[in-house]
Design a protein around this motif. Structure first.
Motif, PDB file in Angstrom:
ATOM      1  N   ALA A  59      -8.442   0.267  30.068  1.00  0.00           N
ATOM      2  CA  ALA A  59      -7.033  -0.040  30.253  1.00  0.00           C
ATOM      3  C   ALA A  59      -6.747  -1.125  29.224  1.00  0.00           C
ATOM      4  CB  ALA A  59      -6.489   0.025  31.754  1.00  0.00           C
ATOM      5  N   ILE A  60      -7.626  -2.225  29.497  1.00  0.00           N
ATOM      6  CA  ILE A  60      -7.478  -3.238  28.967  1.00  0.00           C
ATOM      7  C   ILE A  60      -7.620  -3.178  27.240  1.00  0.00           C
ATOM      8  CG2 ILE A  60      -8.668  -5.749  28.423  1.00  0.00           C
ATOM      9  CD1 ILE A  60      -9.349  -5.853  31.388  1.00  0.00           C
ATOM     10  N   ALA A  61      -8.665  -2.228  26.840  1.00  0.00           N
ATOM     11  CA  ALA A  61      -8.571  -1.998  25.427  1.00  0.00           C
ATOM     12  C   ALA A  61      -7.499  -1.426  24.976  1.00  0.00           C
ATOM     13  CB  ALA A  61      -9.980  -1.355  25.269  1.00  0.00           C
ATOM     14  N   ARG A  66       1.171  -8.055  25.047  1.00  0.00           N
ATOM     15  CA  ARG A  66       2.049  -8.506  26.254  1.00  0.00           C
ATOM     16  C   ARG A  66       1.436  -7.905  27.658  1.00  0.00           C
ATOM     17  NH1 ARG A  66       6.190  -6.171  29.083  1.00  0.00           N
ATOM     18  NH2 ARG A  66       8.039  -7.639  29.888  1.00  0.00           N
ATOM     19  N   THR A  67       1.132  -6.858  27.406  1.00  0.00           N
ATOM     20  CA  THR A  67       0.221  -6.070  28.767  1.00  0.00           C
ATOM     21  C   THR A  67      -0.688  -6.775  29.174  1.00  0.00           C
ATOM     22  OG1 THR A  67       1.418  -4.245  28.175  1.00  0.00           O
ATOM     23  CG2 THR A  67      -0.419  -4.190  29.725  1.00  0.00           C
ATOM     24  N   ARG A  68      -1.676  -7.462  28.347  1.00  0.00           N
ATOM     25  CA  ARG A  68      -2.917  -8.326  28.545  1.00  0.00           C
ATOM     26  C   ARG A  68      -2.546  -9.417  29.242  1.00  0.00           C
ATOM     27  NH1 ARG A  68      -6.170  -7.139  23.101  1.00  0.00           N
ATOM     28  NH2 ARG A  68      -6.975  -4.974  23.667  1.00  0.00           N
ATOM     29  N   ARG A  69      -1.417 -10.301  28.702  1.00  0.00           N
ATOM     30  CA  ARG A  69      -0.996 -11.349  29.446  1.00  0.00           C
ATOM     31  C   ARG A  69      -0.473 -11.202  30.666  1.00  0.00           C
ATOM     32  NH1 ARG A  69       1.238 -12.225  24.207  1.00  0.00           N
ATOM     33  NH2 ARG A  69       3.325 -11.449  24.774  1.00  0.00           N
ATOM     34  N   MET A  71      -1.415  -8.560  32.664  1.00  0.00           N
ATOM     35  CA  MET A  71      -2.683  -8.500  33.575  1.00  0.00           C
ATOM     36  C   MET A  71      -3.432  -9.783  33.895  1.00  0.00           C
ATOM     37  SD  MET A  71      -4.460  -5.305  31.619  1.00  0.00           S
ATOM     38  CE  MET A  71      -3.847  -3.527  31.800  1.00  0.00           C
ATOM     39  N   LEU A  72      -3.472 -10.676  32.982  1.00  0.00           N
ATOM     40  CA  LEU A  72      -3.877 -11.933  33.341  1.00  0.00           C
ATOM     41  C   LEU A  72      -3.377 -12.770  34.204  1.00  0.00           C
ATOM     42  CD1 LEU A  72      -6.227 -14.181  32.499  1.00  0.00           C
ATOM     43  CD2 LEU A  72      -4.635 -14.968  30.817  1.00  0.00           C
ATOM     44  N   ALA A  73      -2.027 -12.703  34.189  1.00  0.00           N
ATOM     45  CA  ALA A  73      -1.118 -13.330  34.954  1.00  0.00           C
ATOM     46  C   ALA A  73      -1.281 -12.735  36.545  1.00  0.00           C
ATOM     47  CB  ALA A  73       0.359 -13.426  34.651  1.00  0.00           C
ATOM     48  N   LEU A  74      -1.415 -11.279  36.594  1.00  0.00           N
ATOM     49  CA  LEU A  74      -1.479 -10.937  38.097  1.00  0.00           C
ATOM     50  C   LEU A  74      -2.946 -11.452  38.582  1.00  0.00           C
ATOM     51  CD1 LEU A  74       0.104  -7.415  37.236  1.00  0.00           C
ATOM     52  CD2 LEU A  74       0.977  -9.366  38.538  1.00  0.00           C
ATOM     53  N   GLY A  75      -3.871 -11.180  37.773  1.00  0.00           N
ATOM     54  CA  GLY A  75      -5.252 -11.834  38.070  1.00  0.00           C
ATOM     55  C   GLY A  75      -5.048 -13.117  38.672  1.00  0.00           C
ATOM     56  N   ILE A  76      -4.373 -14.024  37.828  1.00  0.00           N
ATOM     57  CA  ILE A  76      -4.268 -15.437  38.394  1.00  0.00           C
ATOM     58  C   ILE A  76      -3.688 -15.451  39.709  1.00  0.00           C
ATOM     59  CG2 ILE A  76      -3.351 -17.471  37.772  1.00  0.00           C
ATOM     60  CD1 ILE A  76      -4.137 -16.894  34.926  1.00  0.00           C
ATOM     61  N   CYS A  77      -2.404 -14.802  39.696  1.00  0.00           N
ATOM     62  CA  CYS A  77      -1.835 -14.664  40.957  1.00  0.00           C
ATOM     63  C   CYS A  77      -2.541 -14.247  42.272  1.00  0.00           C
ATOM     64  CB  CYS A  77      -0.427 -13.732  40.979  1.00  0.00           C
ATOM     65  SG  CYS A  77       0.669 -13.881  42.399  1.00  0.00           S
ATOM     66  N   LEU A  78      -3.536 -13.260  41.969  1.00  0.00           N
ATOM     67  CA  LEU A  78      -4.344 -12.660  43.032  1.00  0.00           C
ATOM     68  C   LEU A  78      -5.252 -13.769  43.384  1.00  0.00           C
ATOM     69  CD1 LEU A  78      -4.816  -9.931  44.496  1.00  0.00           C
ATOM     70  CD2 LEU A  78      -6.598  -9.579  42.856  1.00  0.00           C
TER      71      LEU A  78
END
Length: 162
Positions: A59-61, A66-69, A71-78
């Motif tokens: 999914a990352i590849a 924009r979607t990767r950013r 995903m990163l923001a959701l990971g940081i939030c988690l």
């Protein structure tokens, strides 16, 4: 009931059990690895268990920038959510931290009241939370700040899924 619905119910049940058993056991690890060590262990162990099952690298590849950013923001939030939860748990009873997690969700439900059925569902949800968690208030402002940060992060994650 179709098999996929049955599996969904099983995943939900397993998730609910581990959602509350995890913190109960994690408190026992605080003296050995520290609060943030426990948070890191929970994040890393979840990644080790679920990454082979969900294969996020594909999914990352395939994602655009924009979607990767996102995903990163959701990971940081988690990560913030887990860390603030355990920092709050170090100072406050688990029942209070759990109750604060529900405030945002209950507030959204209150805002969205449209029918008597919605109102009944809200009353039942609030009553269930009160019965199950035996809320006790605390005057530890740092613990409360961590608990409210955790609640805000939980609400942000739920909102991002909508």
């Amino acid at each position: 009931m179709p098999s996929w619905q049955f599996r969904t119910h099983i995943w939900f049940g397993v998730s609910a059990v581990f959602h509350y058993l995890g913190p109960a056991f994690a408190v026992l690890l605080f003296p050995a690895v520290g609060v943030l060590g426990v948070a890191w262990f929970r994040i890393a162990s979840a990644a080790a268990i679920f990454a082979p099952l969900t294969k996020p690298w594909s999914a990352i590849a395939q994602a655009d920038a924009r979607t990767r950013r996102l995903m990163l923001a959701l990971g940081i939030c988690l990560a913030i959510m887990n860390s603030s939860f355990y920092l709050a748990l170090e100072r406050l009873p688990m029942s209070l931290v759990a109750a604060i997690e529900f405030i945002g969700t209950i507030g959204i439900a209150l805002y969205g009241l449209r029918t008597q059925r919605n109102f009944l569902a809200l009353v039942l949800a609030v009553a269930g939370v009160i019965i199950l968690i035996d809320v006790k208030w605390s005057s530890d402002p740092i613990g409360l700040a961590w608990a409210f940060l955790n609640g805000a992060a939980v609400r942000a994650l739920h909102r991002s899924r909508a």
